[in-house]
Every structure is written in structure tokens, then in C-alpha cells.
Design a protein around this motif. Structure first.
Motif, short mmCIF file in Angstrom:
data_model
loop_
_atom_site.label_atom_id
_atom_site.label_comp_id
_atom_site.label_asym_id
_atom_site.label_seq_id
_atom_site.Cartn_x
_atom_site.Cartn_y
_atom_site.Cartn_z
N HIS A 1 3.94 10.23 -6.96
CA HIS A 1 4.89 10.46 -8.04
C HIS A 1 4.24 10.98 -9.34
CE1 HIS A 1 8.84 10.22 -10.35
NE2 HIS A 1 7.89 9.69 -11.41
N HIS A 2 3.33 10.12 -9.76
CA HIS A 2 2.67 10.60 -11.02
C HIS A 2 1.64 12.02 -10.89
CE1 HIS A 2 3.40 6.97 -12.80
NE2 HIS A 2 2.94 6.12 -12.12
N LEU A 3 1.20 12.13 -9.57
CA LEU A 3 0.39 13.38 -9.40
C LEU A 3 1.42 14.47 -9.63
CD1 LEU A 3 -1.95 12.56 -6.61
CD2 LEU A 3 -2.57 13.08 -9.05
N GLU A 4 2.66 14.34 -8.86
CA GLU A 4 3.51 15.36 -8.89
C GLU A 4 4.10 15.63 -10.23
OE1 GLU A 4 7.95 16.60 -7.00
OE2 GLU A 4 7.23 14.48 -6.49
N THR A 5 4.43 14.59 -11.27
CA THR A 5 4.62 14.79 -12.53
C THR A 5 3.48 15.52 -13.19
OG1 THR A 5 5.88 12.63 -12.56
CG2 THR A 5 5.30 13.52 -14.77
N ILE A 6 2.40 15.23 -13.05
CA ILE A 6 1.52 15.95 -13.58
C ILE A 6 1.43 17.53 -13.53
CG2 ILE A 6 -1.23 16.42 -13.93
CD1 ILE A 6 -1.37 13.18 -13.58
N LEU B 1 0.92 -1.15 -0.13
CA LEU B 1 0.01 -0.13 -0.05
C LEU B 1 1.00 1.35 -0.24
CD1 LEU B 1 -2.99 0.89 0.07
CD2 LEU B 1 -2.81 0.98 2.55
N THR B 2 1.98 1.24 0.80
CA THR B 2 2.82 2.32 1.06
C THR B 2 3.56 2.68 -0.56
OG1 THR B 2 3.40 1.85 3.17
CG2 THR B 2 5.01 3.30 1.93
N VAL B 3 3.88 1.48 -1.22
CA VAL B 3 4.56 1.71 -2.49
C VAL B 3 3.60 2.19 -3.47
CG1 VAL B 3 5.40 0.18 -4.47
CG2 VAL B 3 6.18 -0.37 -2.07
N ASP C 1 3.16 5.85 -2.78
CA ASP C 1 4.17 6.43 -3.41
C ASP C 1 4.20 6.95 -4.97
OD1 ASP C 1 5.27 6.66 -0.82
OD2 ASP C 1 6.69 5.37 -0.91
N SER C 2 3.68 5.79 -5.51
CA SER C 2 3.60 5.66 -7.02
C SER C 2 2.68 6.77 -7.76
CB SER C 2 3.42 4.34 -7.49
OG SER C 2 3.21 4.38 -9.08
N ILE C 3 1.41 6.65 -6.68
CA ILE C 3 0.50 7.81 -7.08
C ILE C 3 0.97 9.09 -7.07
CG2 ILE C 3 -1.93 8.49 -6.51
CD1 ILE C 3 -2.73 5.79 -6.03
#
Length: 292
Positions: free
Chosen positions: A15-20, A6-8, A11-13
Motif C-alpha cells: 500500500h505504501h509503495l503504491e502511494t509513493i 506477515l500477510t498484513v 499488504d501494508s508495505i
């Protein structure tokens, strides 16, 4: 194990939101904030509970534009703006290109929620976005200014409609506000190009500061205070507010002529952004004091 997974995933979500977000980060101050201010000021039937709809609509369309723009020349960004998602290695060009075309139907579906005018603004925005980026309409100074003003006008129309109550439409005052704002932007937009003049020359990009360096600077000194006076007259500002707005416009315009270093141009661009944001408040001033 579940907690770790769940933590991984979280973190992935993130990361993608920050990229957007990073695609649009540089346009928060120069576009999202001023256009949101305009939308809230120009909305004919402003609904406080709908205020957040304006920046939401504007941001989604801004994302559509920024992705399209940043996949055109990633090598230039690698040199000048390495923190952007593509040169930073956060997303591949192919993935960004897929996002770019997905954003068109996403924005159209979002606009359906707000009615015909928002849908039309989104459609026109998508067409001129292609002209600006894929068809390289931004490569010539005058063309860039006109196309950017049209795209900005679409953002203002959609944001203004979204800021109102359900199924609201832009009235004559709102239409006048959009027309004036687009004209102001088309004739003063190159204020944002002076700070990039050296890089634009190296890459061969044609902007008004690279084509007519002296004339472009003097156009700031004349154009900004002149627009300040015209807008003050049209929106019926009181004498004190008019004097203050024109004086600030004269200060901003004069800076572009007196100080021409890269650092000074960056600072002048910030002062210009504030002036442009203030000009977006004027329709709201008129509605408050003179609107029915």
C-alpha cells in the motif's frame, strides 16, 4: 498467526509503495521516459550495466518535486485529479510534507554515489524546487516555463551522469545537449497547459495559454517545426530523417491551432510528448555516427 501478521505487513508495505508511485504516476510519460531516453543518448561513457541507474536517479528527484507540488493545493487536486495520494486519502498532508523534506537529503546521498556533477545537479534541483513550489514560482506563465526548464536540465544532467560508468562526467556534447533540451522545453512547455486551460482560469493560475491564448497556440505551430529543423541541423541528421522529424513537428504544432477542444488538446499533448522524446534521441544519433 505469524502467517496472518506477515500477510498484513506485506499488504501494508504494498500500500505504501503504491502511494509513493502514485505521486509520480502522471509524470512517467511526460518526464521520466523522455529524460531517461535523453540520459542514455547523451551519456559520454555509456555503460549498459548502469542503464537502470539513470531512471532511478531521475525518479527519486521527480518524487521529491511531485510531493512538494502536490502538498501546495490539495483542494485543486481533489477537483481535478482525485486519484492522487492526498485527495484519495492514502496519506495526510502532514505526512506528505514530512516526506517532501526527507527526500532532499535522500536525493543528495544518492547523488554522492555518482560524483560531483550529480551532487551539484541534485543541490540545484532542490533549490529551484523550493522556488517553484514553496515560493510559488509556478504561478506566472513565463516564470513557470523557465523554472521547469531549469529543473528539467538538472534531471538531465544527473541522469546522464548516472547512466555512464563510475565517476563519469558530462562532456561538451552532453552539455550542449542539456542546454538545447532546456531551451526547447522552456519555449514549448506550455503545450502541456492547453488541456488544463479552463481549470487554470477558474483557479486564477497564470499560464501562457491563459494569458495569451491565441499567441500561445500559434507559437506551437511555429516553434515546434522550427526547433525540429534547428536540432536536425545541429545533430547532423541525414536528409530523410530531417524531413520526417520536421514534418512530424509541423503536424504536432499545427494541431494546437486547428483543434482547440479539451479532448483534442489532450491528444495533441501526447503527440508533443512523443516529439519531445524523439528530440532526446538526437544526441545519441550524433554520438553513434560522428562521435569519436
Amino acid at each position: 498467526m505469524f502467517s496472518q501478521a506477515l500477510t498484513v505487513r506485506a499488504d501494508s508495505i504494498a500500500h505504501h509503495l503504491e502511494t509513493i508511485f502514485l505521486f509520480t504516476q502522471n509524470d512517467i510519460r511526460t518526464t521520466l521516459i523522455p529524460v531517461t531516453i535523453f540520459a542514455l543518448s547523451a551519456a559520454p561513457r555509456y555503460d549498459p550495466t548502469h542503464a537502470w541507474h539513470a531512471p532511478l536517479w531521475i525518479w527519486f528527484h521527480l518524487l521529491q518535486f511531485d510531493i512538494a507540488n502536490q502538498i501546495q493545493d490539495p483542494e485543486e487536486d481533489r477537483k481535478n485529479k482525485p486519484s492522487r495520494p492526498i485527495p484519495a486519502g492514502r496519506i495526510s498532508i502532514d505526512s506528505a510534507a514530512d516526506m517532501r523534506w526527507v527526500m532532499i537529503p535522500v536525493c543528495l546521498m544518492l547523488s554522492l554515489r555518482y560524483g560531483t556533477q550529480a551532487l551539484l545537479a541534485s543541490t540545484v534541483f532542490a533549490v529551484f524546487n523550493i522556488w517553484y513550489n514553496e515560493l510559488h514560482g509556478d504561478k506566472m506563465g513565463l516564470s513557470k516555463n523557465v523554472l521547469t526548464a531549469i529543473l528539467g536540465g538538472c534531471l538531465e544532467v544527473g541522469g546522464t551522469v548516472a547512466a555512464g560508468s563510475w565517476n563519469s562526467r558530462i562532456d561538451k556534447v552532453g552539455a550542449l545537449a542539456v542546454a538545447l533540451s532546456s531551451a526547447v522545453f522552456a519555449t514549448t512547455l506550455h503545450a502541456q497547459d492547453f488541456k488544463d486551460e479552463e481549470g487554470d482560469r477558474l483557479t486564477g493560475r497564470c499560464t501562457l495559454p491563459t494569458i495569451f491564448p491565441k499567441a500561445a497556440r500559434f507559437s506551437m505551430m511555429l516553434g515546434i517545426p522550427l526547433w525540429s529543423f534547428v536540432l536536425s541541423h545541429i545533430w547532423k541528421l541525414d536528409a530523410f530523417s530531417t524531413a520526417a522529424f520536421v514534418a512530424y513537428g509541423a503536424y504536432v504544432g499545427t494541431r494546437f491551432v486547428m483543434y482547440d477542444t479539451v479532448g483534442a488538446d489532450k491528444q495533441s499533448c501526447k503527440f508533443y510528448s512523443l516529439w519531445y522524446a524523439l528530440s532526446h534521441l538526437l544526441p545519441g544519433y550524433w554520438r553513434f555516427f560522428y562521435g569519436v
